[in-house]
Design an enzyme around this catalytic site. Structure first.
Site, mmCIF file in Angstrom:
data_model
loop_
_atom_site.group_PDB
_atom_site.id
_atom_site.type_symbol
_atom_site.label_atom_id
_atom_site.label_comp_id
_atom_site.label_asym_id
_atom_site.label_seq_id
_atom_site.Cartn_x
_atom_site.Cartn_y
_atom_site.Cartn_z
ATOM 1 N N LEU A 9 37.339 34.602 36.396
ATOM 2 C CA LEU A 9 36.483 35.709 36.847
ATOM 3 C C LEU A 9 37.346 36.865 37.332
ATOM 4 O O LEU A 9 38.141 36.705 38.264
ATOM 5 C CB LEU A 9 35.563 35.241 37.984
ATOM 6 C CG LEU A 9 34.695 34.012 37.669
ATOM 7 C CD1 LEU A 9 33.781 33.706 38.840
ATOM 8 C CD2 LEU A 9 33.894 34.226 36.398
ATOM 9 N N ALA A 10 37.179 38.017 36.700
ATOM 10 C CA ALA A 10 38.053 39.146 37.046
ATOM 11 C C ALA A 10 37.331 40.484 36.913
ATOM 12 O O ALA A 10 37.919 41.490 36.563
ATOM 13 C CB ALA A 10 39.283 39.124 36.138
ATOM 14 N N ALA A 11 36.021 40.477 37.213
ATOM 15 C CA ALA A 11 35.250 41.707 36.993
ATOM 16 C C ALA A 11 35.026 42.508 38.266
ATOM 17 O O ALA A 11 34.554 43.635 38.204
ATOM 18 C CB ALA A 11 33.910 41.354 36.356
ATOM 19 N N ARG A 16 37.265 45.420 49.389
ATOM 20 C CA ARG A 16 38.015 45.213 50.630
ATOM 21 C C ARG A 16 39.505 45.557 50.485
ATOM 22 O O ARG A 16 40.215 45.675 51.472
ATOM 23 C CB ARG A 16 37.836 43.753 51.090
ATOM 24 C CG ARG A 16 36.439 43.452 51.591
ATOM 25 C CD ARG A 16 36.142 41.956 51.658
ATOM 26 N NE ARG A 16 35.832 41.377 50.353
ATOM 27 C CZ ARG A 16 35.503 40.113 50.139
ATOM 28 N NH1 ARG A 16 35.450 39.273 51.158
ATOM 29 N NH2 ARG A 16 35.235 39.675 48.923
ATOM 30 N N SER A 405 90.780 63.670 36.740
ATOM 31 C CA SER A 405 89.774 63.887 37.794
ATOM 32 C C SER A 405 89.238 65.313 37.781
ATOM 33 O O SER A 405 89.937 66.254 37.409
ATOM 34 C CB SER A 405 90.409 63.613 39.162
ATOM 35 O OG SER A 405 90.704 62.239 39.258
HETATM 36 C C1 UD1 Z 1 34.149 33.461 46.513
HETATM 37 C C2 UD1 Z 1 33.141 32.339 46.722
HETATM 38 C C3 UD1 Z 1 33.454 31.631 48.024
HETATM 39 C C4 UD1 Z 1 34.878 31.124 48.001
HETATM 40 C C5 UD1 Z 1 35.870 32.234 47.673
HETATM 41 C C6 UD1 Z 1 37.236 31.648 47.423
HETATM 42 C C7 UD1 Z 1 31.057 33.148 45.711
HETATM 43 C C8 UD1 Z 1 29.699 33.700 45.959
HETATM 44 N N1 UD1 Z 1 31.797 32.911 46.791
HETATM 45 O O1 UD1 Z 1 33.937 34.396 47.563
HETATM 46 O O2 UD1 Z 1 32.545 30.530 48.222
HETATM 47 O O3 UD1 Z 1 35.201 30.532 49.241
HETATM 48 O O4 UD1 Z 1 35.464 32.923 46.487
HETATM 49 O O5 UD1 Z 1 38.222 32.620 47.269
HETATM 50 O O6 UD1 Z 1 31.401 32.889 44.590
HETATM 51 N N2 UD1 Z 1 33.696 38.470 40.403
HETATM 52 C C9 UD1 Z 1 33.210 38.845 39.168
HETATM 53 N N3 UD1 Z 1 31.947 39.366 39.078
HETATM 54 C C10 UD1 Z 1 31.147 39.512 40.164
HETATM 55 C C11 UD1 Z 1 31.656 39.125 41.424
HETATM 56 C C12 UD1 Z 1 32.924 38.609 41.517
HETATM 57 O O7 UD1 Z 1 33.895 38.724 38.154
HETATM 58 O O8 UD1 Z 1 30.016 39.972 39.988
HETATM 59 C C13 UD1 Z 1 35.065 37.928 40.485
HETATM 60 C C14 UD1 Z 1 35.999 38.754 41.348
HETATM 61 O O9 UD1 Z 1 36.720 39.700 40.566
HETATM 62 C C15 UD1 Z 1 36.929 37.709 41.940
HETATM 63 C C16 UD1 Z 1 36.096 36.429 41.940
HETATM 64 O O10 UD1 Z 1 34.992 36.663 41.077
HETATM 65 O O11 UD1 Z 1 38.064 37.503 41.126
HETATM 66 C C17 UD1 Z 1 35.585 36.071 43.335
HETATM 67 O O12 UD1 Z 1 34.791 37.126 43.829
HETATM 68 P P1 UD1 Z 1 34.904 37.627 45.332
HETATM 69 O O13 UD1 Z 1 33.963 38.756 45.518
HETATM 70 O O14 UD1 Z 1 36.308 37.809 45.713
HETATM 71 O O15 UD1 Z 1 34.308 36.355 46.081
HETATM 72 P P2 UD1 Z 1 34.586 35.882 47.580
HETATM 73 O O16 UD1 Z 1 33.763 36.698 48.500
HETATM 74 O O17 UD1 Z 1 36.019 35.801 47.840
HETATM 75 CA CA CA Z 2 37.842 36.403 46.722
#
Ligand code: UD1
Ligand code: CA
Length: 453
Positions: A9-11, A16, A405
């Protein structure tokens, strides 16, 4: 047995991080976070890896070289929604699907492999990778029932005070039965504090429908650190640097002070190299055997052959051959090649310069756009005058020549084999081999001039 698939997941935007750069593109030890994760997944050997991209999709795609496919998440509606974006690719598959987050750069292929093995042995519908955090704030909490069995995951923002006290956290890394994953995702809603479709809700849903749900706990929280802000980014950098440095020390490299030695994830070092404190080795640099790299040196994307001694110098995109000595305070700019046993001394700058074996450029000299032969001696304060305000021009100095030099070599210009340029010359015409060129005004002495009034 079915196949094995991975989804990264990287979207997300990474609000923050407060950055113009999308979160997963922030670097840890010189490599983007998402590349770290993809590379570890590659090392496990999945049948297929998909990366979900959204914010900065083009840049994220560009950062990843490898055999992966990309799924676009138009709107970032949560991690559950993100995984659904891969449904067209995976929904028909039977087997195991691992979900990884692009912001957990320290995860290793070994842990992913252990998770998959445990999951398949247990024949669970889902296995969550968990860890114990002294400060679990911000992570989803693993909620277990009175018998200690996994029941659901609750996000920080949705957790009750009692749930917030739980220190077992969801690392954001899971292993699913592929069919069960996509079936359960259809039932995930966004009825929560963040109004998002949470992937972790799948665990509770699978449990409620009678599926076997498990957790696999690892002792090293460091490995699962989720980078949401710059404080966590700095922690990740520290852990990753320690991992890289420990690895090179076990391979026979001496790091005098590993705490202040910065070696990129892509650099390669060799046995019996000695690295002093405050050295940075960046990019895909190679450091040969028996090299000594002293404090204050930065090496970027360069090859340093064996037995080279470098003191307090900067080297970019260049090649330094065996036994050369560099610095202190040399600046070797891109596309330079330094031959065997060459000496590049203090306050010397090279740029697009090729210097052949055993030549010496010992002090206060600029060599740019130049080819210097073997056994050449370049005196102190020599300048290749390579720029006429519009274009750059070449200087060629043949084998065995001597440049006195304080000379200027006004390019384009050539100094022949074993020719001799007298100190203080400004050379504007090429010098023939074996000849002496003197190009300066004669000294004029005016007797008693100072006493005249
Ligand atoms: C998430 C988990 C949390 C966990 C934590 C671990 C959820 C709801 N929560 O929280 O339980 O403890 O990771 O690090 O999953 N992303 C998408 N599309 C979206 C949202 C996020 O691709 O719509 C990707 C982000 O780029 C990221 C990853 O998913 O790489 C995690 O998303 P992030 O928003 O960082 O979740 P956390 O709040 O950290
Ligand atoms: Ca995260």
């Amino acid at each position: 047995m079915g196949g094995r698939y991975a989804i990264v997941l990287a979207a997300g935007q990474g609000t923050r991080m407060k950055s113009k750069l999308y979160k997963v593109l922030h670097q840890v030890c010189g490599k983007t976070m998402v590349e770290h994760v993809v590379n570890q997944a590659e090392a496990v050997g999945f049948d297929h890896i998909s990366v979900v991209v959204g914010h900065g999709a083009d840049q994220v795609k560009e950062a990843i070289v490898g055999d992966v496919s990309f799924a676009l998440q138009q709107e970032q509606l949560g991690t559950g929604h993100a995984v659904r974006c891969v449904e067209p690719l995976l929904k028909e598959k039977q087997g195991t699907t691992v979900v990884l987050c692009g912001d957990t750069p320290l995860i290793t292929s070994q842990t992913i492999q252990e998770l998959v093995d445990f999951h398949e042995q247990e024949a669970s519908k889902v296995t969550v990778l968990t860890a114990i955090a002294h400060n679990p704030h911000g992570y989803g909490r693993m909620i277990r029932d009175e018998r200690g069995e996994v029941s659901k995951i609750v996000e920080q923002k949705d957790a009750t005070a009692k749930e917030q006290a739980v220190t077992e956290i969801n690392t954001g890394i899971y292993c699913f039965d592929n069919q069960a994953l996509f079936a359960a995702l259809k039932k995930v809603n966004n009825d929560n504090k963040q109004g998002e479709y949470y992937l972790p809700d799948v665990i509770g849903l699978l449990k409620d429908s009678g599926g076997k749900v498990s957790a696999y706990s690892i002792s090293s929280l460091n490995e699962t650190i989720g980078v949401n802000d710059r404080v966590a980014l700095a922690q990740a950098e520290k852990y990753m640097q320690k991992r890289i440095n420990d690895y090179w020390m076990t391979e026979g490299v001496t790091l005098i002070d590993p705490e202040t030695t910065y070696i990129s994830a892509d650099a390669i070092l060799s046995q019996d190299a000695t690295i002093y404190p405050n050295v940075s080795i960046k990019g895909a640099s190679h450091i040969g055997e028996d090299c000594i790299i002293e404090s204050g040196t930065e090496i970027h994307d360069s090859v340093i052959e064996k037995g080279v001694h470098i003191r307090s110098s900067y080297i970019y995109n260049s090649y330094v051959s065996e036994g050369a000595s560099i610095g202190p305070f040399a600046h070797i700019r891109p596309e330079s090649t330094v031959g065997k046993e060459v000496k590049v001394g203090n306050f010397v700058e090279l740029k697009k310069a090729a210097i052949k074996d055993r030549s010496k450029v010992s002090h206060l000299t600029y060599i740019g756009d130049a080819a210097i032969g073997e056994d050449v001696n370049i005196g102190c304060g020599v300048v290749t005058v390579n720029y006429d305000g519009k274009n750059k021009h070449q200087t060629i100095v043949h084998d065995g020549a001597f440049i006195g030099s304080g000379s200027n070599l006004v390019a384009p210009v050539e100094v022949g084999k074993r020719a001799f340029v007298a100190a203080g010359s400004t050379i504007t015409n090429s010098v023939d081999e074996y000849s002496l060129a003197i190009a300066r005004a004669r000294q004029v002495d005016k007797q008693n001039y100072v006493k005249k009034d």
